[in-house]
Design a protein around this motif. Structure first.
Motif, PDB file in Angstrom:
ATOM      1  N   LYS A 292       0.807  -1.214   0.000  1.00 49.46           N
ATOM      2  CA  LYS A 292       0.000   0.000   0.000  1.00 49.46           C
ATOM      3  C   LYS A 292       0.844   1.269   0.000  1.00 49.46           C
ATOM      4  O   LYS A 292       0.334   2.344  -0.354  1.00 49.46           O
ATOM      5  N   ASN A 293       2.105   1.167   0.399  1.00 45.87           N
ATOM      6  CA  ASN A 293       2.976   2.346   0.383  1.00 45.87           C
ATOM      7  C   ASN A 293       3.827   2.404  -0.880  1.00 45.87           C
ATOM      8  O   ASN A 293       4.829   3.126  -0.940  1.00 45.87           O
TER       9      ASN A 293
ATOM     10  N   PRO B 133      -2.474  10.406  -8.095  1.00 44.90           N
ATOM     11  CA  PRO B 133      -2.584  10.690  -6.653  1.00 44.90           C
ATOM     12  C   PRO B 133      -4.007  10.968  -6.197  1.00 44.90           C
ATOM     13  O   PRO B 133      -4.421  10.506  -5.127  1.00 44.90           O
ATOM     14  N   GLN B 134      -4.776  11.718  -6.974  1.00 43.96           N
ATOM     15  CA  GLN B 134      -6.140  12.049  -6.558  1.00 43.96           C
ATOM     16  C   GLN B 134      -7.043  10.819  -6.585  1.00 43.96           C
ATOM     17  O   GLN B 134      -7.791  10.559  -5.635  1.00 43.96           O
ATOM     18  N   ARG B 135      -6.955  10.040  -7.667  1.00 43.02           N
ATOM     19  CA  ARG B 135      -7.777   8.834  -7.734  1.00 43.02           C
ATOM     20  C   ARG B 135      -7.365   7.845  -6.652  1.00 43.02           C
ATOM     21  O   ARG B 135      -8.208   7.186  -6.040  1.00 43.02           O
ATOM     22  N   ARG B 136      -6.069   7.744  -6.416  1.00 42.69           N
ATOM     23  CA  ARG B 136      -5.570   6.814  -5.389  1.00 42.69           C
ATOM     24  C   ARG B 136      -6.075   7.212  -4.008  1.00 42.69           C
ATOM     25  O   ARG B 136      -6.475   6.354  -3.203  1.00 42.69           O
ATOM     26  N   SER B 137      -6.071   8.509  -3.711  1.00 43.16           N
ATOM     27  CA  SER B 137      -6.539   8.978  -2.413  1.00 43.16           C
ATOM     28  C   SER B 137      -8.020   8.660  -2.214  1.00 43.16           C
ATOM     29  O   SER B 137      -8.436   8.205  -1.134  1.00 43.16           O
ATOM     30  N   GLU B 138      -8.820   8.879  -3.263  1.00 43.54           N
ATOM     31  CA  GLU B 138     -10.243   8.571  -3.175  1.00 43.54           C
ATOM     32  C   GLU B 138     -10.472   7.067  -3.008  1.00 43.54           C
ATOM     33  O   GLU B 138     -11.325   6.635  -2.228  1.00 43.54           O
TER      34      GLU B 138
ATOM     35  N   ASP C 139      -8.333   4.886  -1.692  1.00 45.86           N
ATOM     36  CA  ASP C 139      -7.885   4.485  -0.351  1.00 45.86           C
ATOM     37  C   ASP C 139      -8.937   4.834   0.695  1.00 45.86           C
ATOM     38  O   ASP C 139      -9.160   4.070   1.647  1.00 45.86           O
ATOM     39  N   ARG C 140      -9.588   5.978   0.511  1.00 44.29           N
ATOM     40  CA  ARG C 140     -10.636   6.383   1.462  1.00 44.29           C
ATOM     41  C   ARG C 140     -11.799   5.394   1.423  1.00 44.29           C
ATOM     42  O   ARG C 140     -12.284   4.961   2.470  1.00 44.29           O
TER      43      ARG C 140
END
Length: 215
Positions: A15-16, A66-71, A73-74
């Motif tokens: 995940k990192n 990064p934006q899609r990944r953050s969403e 992950d949430r």
């Protein structure tokens, strides 16, 4: 939704993982799952491989931004671990339900409607395919396909022995065809090849990326 796609698991990365780690993982997994590598497959086998190939493209599309990944992950953190799965069909369900949150995907070969925002697996692979062959494309200057094959094989053998010879020969051969095609991209030329030629090139790239031929 009954199941939630584990895109980290599908790409076999932690995940990192960095963006570059994810890109390299996509190269490996797309070569393993590309349906064109199955020369004599049944319709069922081809369908299953195509679904896996699409899920790998989905994973790369989501995690490389990064934006899609953050969403993602949430959403993932809000679901129990029992619902997360590597099953390719879960990816299709995911895009049907959550593609609307990927509004940044308009420039990634996507259409305007939410239903059509799932990435095109062939286009995603085409970009990485160009990257995989770029070293051969940039260091050879053949005009005809046979000359490209000879040059590629010789240089490949010097740099990486037999695997390098195989990769260089096929890459050089295709480079000659690309030059003769006057401006077509590497991916476009690949798409026009016969089934057996596609299998040979994918196997050669597997030697380069995976270090072994795959079944």
């Amino acid at each position: 939704m009954a199941s939630f796609p584990d895109y980290y698991g599908i790409l076999n990365v932690p995940k990192n993982a960095s963006t570059e780690d994810i890109r390299q993982a996509y190269k490996r997994e797309s070569l393993k799952t590309h349906p064109d590598r199955l020369l004599n497959a049944s319709n069922e086998e081809k369908k299953a491989s195509t679904e896996k190939f699409q899920a790998v493209a989905d994973a790369y599309y989501v995690l490389s931004d990064p934006q899609r990944r953050s969403e993602y992950d949430r959403l993932s953190s809000s679901r129990p671990s029992s619902e997360r799965t590597n099953d390719p069909s879960a990816s299709s369900n995911f895009f049907r339900m959550f593609s609307g949150m990927f509004t940044s995907g308009a420039g990634d070969g996507q259409s305007g409607t939410a239903q059509e925002q799932r990435p095109n697996a062939d286009r995603v692979f085409g970009d990485v395919f160009e990257d995989l062959l770029r070293p051969e494309v940039e260091r050879h200057l053949p005009v005809w396909s046979w000359l490209g094959s000879a040059c590629g094989a010789g240089l490949g053998f010097i740099t990486a022995n037999v695997p390098g010879l195989v990769v260089g020969a096929y890459a050089g051969n295709r480079l000659g065809a690309i030059r003769d095609a006057k401006g077509k991209s590497v991916a476009a030329v690949f798409a026009e090849l016969g089934a057996r030629q596609k299998v040979e090139i994918l196997h050669a790239l597997a030697l380069k990326v995976l270090g072994t031929l795959y079944t």
